[in-house]
Enzyme design. Sequence first.
Site, PDB file in Angstrom:
ATOM      1  N   TYR A   1       0.823  -1.222   0.000  1.00 56.20           N
ATOM      2  CA  TYR A   1       0.000   0.000   0.000  1.00 56.20           C
ATOM      3  C   TYR A   1       0.856   1.271   0.000  1.00 56.20           C
ATOM      4  CZ  TYR A   1      -2.899  -3.665   2.021  1.00 56.20           C
ATOM      5  OH  TYR A   1      -3.511  -4.845   2.266  1.00 56.20           O
TER       6      TYR A   1
ATOM      7  N   LYS B   1      -1.104 -16.693   8.601  1.00 56.89           N
ATOM      8  CA  LYS B   1      -0.239 -15.853   9.434  1.00 56.89           C
ATOM      9  C   LYS B   1       0.621 -16.660  10.413  1.00 56.89           C
ATOM     10  CE  LYS B   1      -2.617 -11.422   9.102  1.00 56.89           C
ATOM     11  NZ  LYS B   1      -1.572 -10.532   8.618  1.00 56.89           N
TER      12      LYS B   1
ATOM     13  N   ASP C   1     -12.966 -16.443   9.484  1.00 54.76           N
ATOM     14  CA  ASP C   1     -11.626 -16.041   9.046  1.00 54.76           C
ATOM     15  C   ASP C   1     -10.781 -15.850  10.302  1.00 54.76           C
ATOM     16  OD1 ASP C   1      -9.347 -14.730   8.308  1.00 54.76           O
ATOM     17  OD2 ASP C   1     -10.322 -13.321   6.947  1.00 54.76           O
TER      18      ASP C   1
ATOM     19  N   TYR D   1     -11.872  -7.204   7.249  1.00 52.82           N
ATOM     20  CA  TYR D   1     -10.749  -7.286   6.310  1.00 52.82           C
ATOM     21  C   TYR D   1     -10.461  -8.769   6.090  1.00 52.82           C
ATOM     22  CZ  TYR D   1      -6.295  -7.180   4.036  1.00 52.82           C
ATOM     23  OH  TYR D   1      -5.295  -7.395   3.114  1.00 52.82           O
TER      24      TYR D   1
END
Length: 453
Positions: A31, A302, A273, A162
Amino acid sequence: MPEPADLLARGSTGVGTGVVERDRGLVWHPYAPLDGTPPYAVTAARGVRLELTAPDGTRFEAVDAMASWWCAVHGYRHPHLDAAAHAQVDRFSHVMFGGLTHEPAVTLAERLTALAPGPMAHVFFADSGSVSVEVALKLSLQYQAASGRPGRQRFLTVRGGYHGDTFAAMSVCDPVDGMHSAFPGVLARHVFAPRPPQARHDAVSGAWQSDAAALDAWEAQFRALAREHADELAAVVVEPVLQGAGGMHVYDPRCLRVMRQVADEHGLLLVADEIATGFGRTGRLFASEWAEVAPDVICVGKALTGGYLTLAAVLMTDAVGATVTRSQFRALLHGPTFMANPLACAVAAASLDLVEATWHHDVPRIERRLADGLAPARDLAAVRDVRTLGAVGVVQLDRPVDVPAVTRAALERGVWVRPFRDLVYTMPPYVSTDADVDTITRAVVGAVAQVHG
Ligand SMILES: Cc1ncc(COP(=O)(O)O)c(C=O)c1O
């Protein structure tokens, strides 16, 4: 052809020869524009500490308060993970997964299905969190089609979420704060319920505090939306109890129970999630356990490999697997080249050894320390809220954080943070000592005070 010795010499030039200058304009960062704020260069990492060189050449040794974006839960160069990686390199680092299998993948799948909440029966390995979300969404569509409901092609989720940066994952991220406006007309239009009301978890008593009236109102809206769209919905997709990159927002486990009930009432799958929340981070091994809810599908990533290698997995119940197996295609229609990478699977199994041995005492210990250490931030004029859940601590400002200035101010206090929007937050490695956690909280409070007052 360069000789191996030449390659070694070239590889070892590293930061001394200006890696930051060589990086500028060449390598994209997350980003960030090509000509954005220059990054810090990492020259070494060991335990919870990073050795960093600033663009101006200043060197820092810093506690990694970010655990490399939730991943490095056991810190860097952990002997148990290093040994697992070395041992697997000596066997084989990668083989294709089409038509082949191997011990590391099967062992990891057995362990994940045994650890995860609910009766998880099958595992699909993916190569990143976003891809695992893609697979979970695809799986939900295949499940509905195989159940005779091919028209169910939308997802029900909540605002503020997200789920990753690939297209299907982006489409279920928050429609305002996510990247929807950058890709108008391309992202599928899903059904967004309001964000569940904020709740607090008391680190000492363990009690949840929330506004009962706000919860009732949210529940009514969520149920109404589900009823209205039931015939077009395939699944509820959600980050259980803690929305991470969408704002470090903690909500009451009751909301997750409502989602479970609603999914059951309307024949939807519940996709949890747990990419950020899994493996103990929120104070439960999986955040779904706060609500005693068993999802139909769980995405993990992760911390799965302790931050060593990229790997994610989609876990599902027997019912989901059996339904897809009865379908016209019989297969889950996905198959990444690096699926079930043996090196990553071997390290992940070693990481699970450590998670299982440590999270239940380290995470509550870190939570209490974070809660105490961040509390003084409440007295700062620019601070709107301070909250903790498990080994996650959040200081929310009443304005956007001056990211370069707060980053530098924290580094000068021996800590690496990566704030975003109005948030300075930390999720330390579980191996952080009490002194490390104190270093983090002092640096966060001090940096916010110095930069924002
Ligand atoms: C909850 C959640 N889902 C999905 C993702 C995407 O994972 P990855 O960055 O590995 O693609 C993230 C990453 O931050 C996440 O926090």
